[in-house]
Design an enzyme around this catalytic site. Structure first.
Site, mmCIF file in Angstrom:
data_model
loop_
_atom_site.group_PDB
_atom_site.id
_atom_site.type_symbol
_atom_site.label_atom_id
_atom_site.label_comp_id
_atom_site.label_asym_id
_atom_site.label_seq_id
_atom_site.Cartn_x
_atom_site.Cartn_y
_atom_site.Cartn_z
ATOM 1 C CE LYS A 13 11.690 13.406 -23.495
ATOM 2 N NZ LYS A 13 11.674 12.683 -22.468
ATOM 3 N N PRO A 101 20.921 19.868 -22.567
ATOM 4 C CG PRO A 101 21.446 19.839 -20.312
ATOM 5 C CD PRO A 101 20.341 20.360 -21.408
ATOM 6 C CB VAL A 102 24.896 15.787 -24.915
ATOM 7 C CG1 VAL A 102 24.905 14.772 -25.575
ATOM 8 C CG2 VAL A 102 25.178 17.132 -25.658
ATOM 9 C CB ALA A 107 13.546 14.993 -26.373
ATOM 10 N N GLY A 108 17.509 16.120 -26.284
ATOM 11 C CA GLY A 108 17.935 17.039 -27.044
ATOM 12 C C GLY A 108 18.121 16.833 -28.784
ATOM 13 C CB SER A 110 14.056 13.749 -30.210
ATOM 14 O OG SER A 110 14.542 12.505 -29.862
ATOM 15 C CG ASP A 143 11.457 11.432 -26.739
ATOM 16 O OD1 ASP A 143 10.235 10.846 -26.528
ATOM 17 O OD2 ASP A 143 12.420 11.279 -26.158
#
Length: 307
Positions: A13, A101-102, A107-108, A110, A143
């Protein structure tokens, strides 16, 4: 049932608008945001097991060294919350394949939790009503509900109250990851420090941004993009300011830090324009090749599995 599995794809997102209010008594900041899900996906495989829940992680062009694999991982917590809700154990093996990407403001974590929540619900045939799933998602993080819903949506409360927004057309984004993450709590602390004794105003979403989405006007949208956390992210990472300026001067329709950063996003008027902006940033700022994506896209969805 051991060995049965469900595969779920869930998107990143970006925040087209992120208004942040003064910190509340519970430690959270009230938010008024507009989310958009974009076509960059993690995949979560949820597999039934006879043993204790476990999680493994792999990455595709993403450093996953800092992703926790113990009970603190949000995806494992999502499955545990679903099990508690139904009063039963949900023994699973989760495998998360990351492309998002971390610690990048996309929101990776989430979206992995949203995928795990949906996948476990389908795998065990729980048929949890949608509103109950969204309620569980809200307990996991601000998120997570949006990552289930996808599309373009307003976020209220601390971001977890999600209302779809009417929008036309599609929007193309150049997403520039950063090799170093930014801690979301650290960015919020810097936000509070920058405001000092002058508290932030109550957050709101610009009317012009919503009007641009209704009209499907990317130029108007680019001019209305705003992120109240951007000054804090730039304060912690001053190099981001040079990148944002280069994108704007390089003919992007708009640019901003995504969420708490450090990922930056640049709005373009189509895929060809996006490739041009990417080339400009690589030439002038030495960035690695960006990720070109479009939005809005749906939220977490089951893409396969077997029993």
């Amino acid at each position: 049932m051991s060995g049965a599995e469900v595969r779920v794809s869930s998107p990143a997102k970006i925040n087209l608008s992120l208004g942040v209010g003064p910190v509340r008594d519970d430690g959270y900041h009230p938010l008024a945001t507009v989310y958009q899900a974009v076509g960059l996906y993690d995949e979560v495989v949820v597999r039934a097991t006879d043993g204790s829940p476990v999680l493994t992680v792999s990455g595709e062009g993403v450093d996953v060294a800092e992703v926790p694999t113990d009970g603190s991982n949000l995806a494992l917590r999502a499955v545990a919350a679903l099990g508690d809700h139904h009063g039963r154990e949900l023994p699973v093996e989760l495998h998360v394949h990351k492309r998002i990407p971390v610690a990048g403001g996309l929101a990776g974590g989430s979206t992995d939790a949203a995928a795990a929540l949906l996948g476990a619900d389908v795998l065990f045939g729980l048929h949890t009503p949608r509103e109950e799933l969204l309620g569980l998602a809200a307990t996991l993080g601000s998120d997570v509900p949006f990552c289930l819903v996808g599309g373009t949506a307003l976020g209220g409360g601390r971001g977890e109250v999600v209302t779809p927004v009417m929008t036309r057309g599609e929007y193309w984004w150049v997403v520039v990851p950063d090799s170093g993450g930014l801690s979301t709590p650290a960015v919020y602390r810097e936000f509070d420090r920058l405001h000092g004794d002058d508290p932030a105003p109550d957050p709101e979403v610009p009317d012009e941004l919503l009007a641009a989405l209704r009209a499907g006007d990317a130029v108007r949208l680019g001019a209305a993009l705003v992120n109240d956390l951007e000054p804090a992210a730039v304060s912690l990472r001053p190099d981001l300011l040079h990148l944002l300026r280069a994108g704007r001067q390089g003919a992007a329709l708009g640019a901003l830090v995504s969420g708490s950063g450090p990922t930056t996003v640049f709005l373009c008027d189509g895929p060809v324009h996006a490739e041009e902006v990417d080339r400009t940033l690589r030439s002038e700022q030495g960035t690695r090749p960006a990720i070109v994506v479009k939005g809005p896209v749906p939220g977490a969805r089951v893409t396969g599995g077997h029993r």
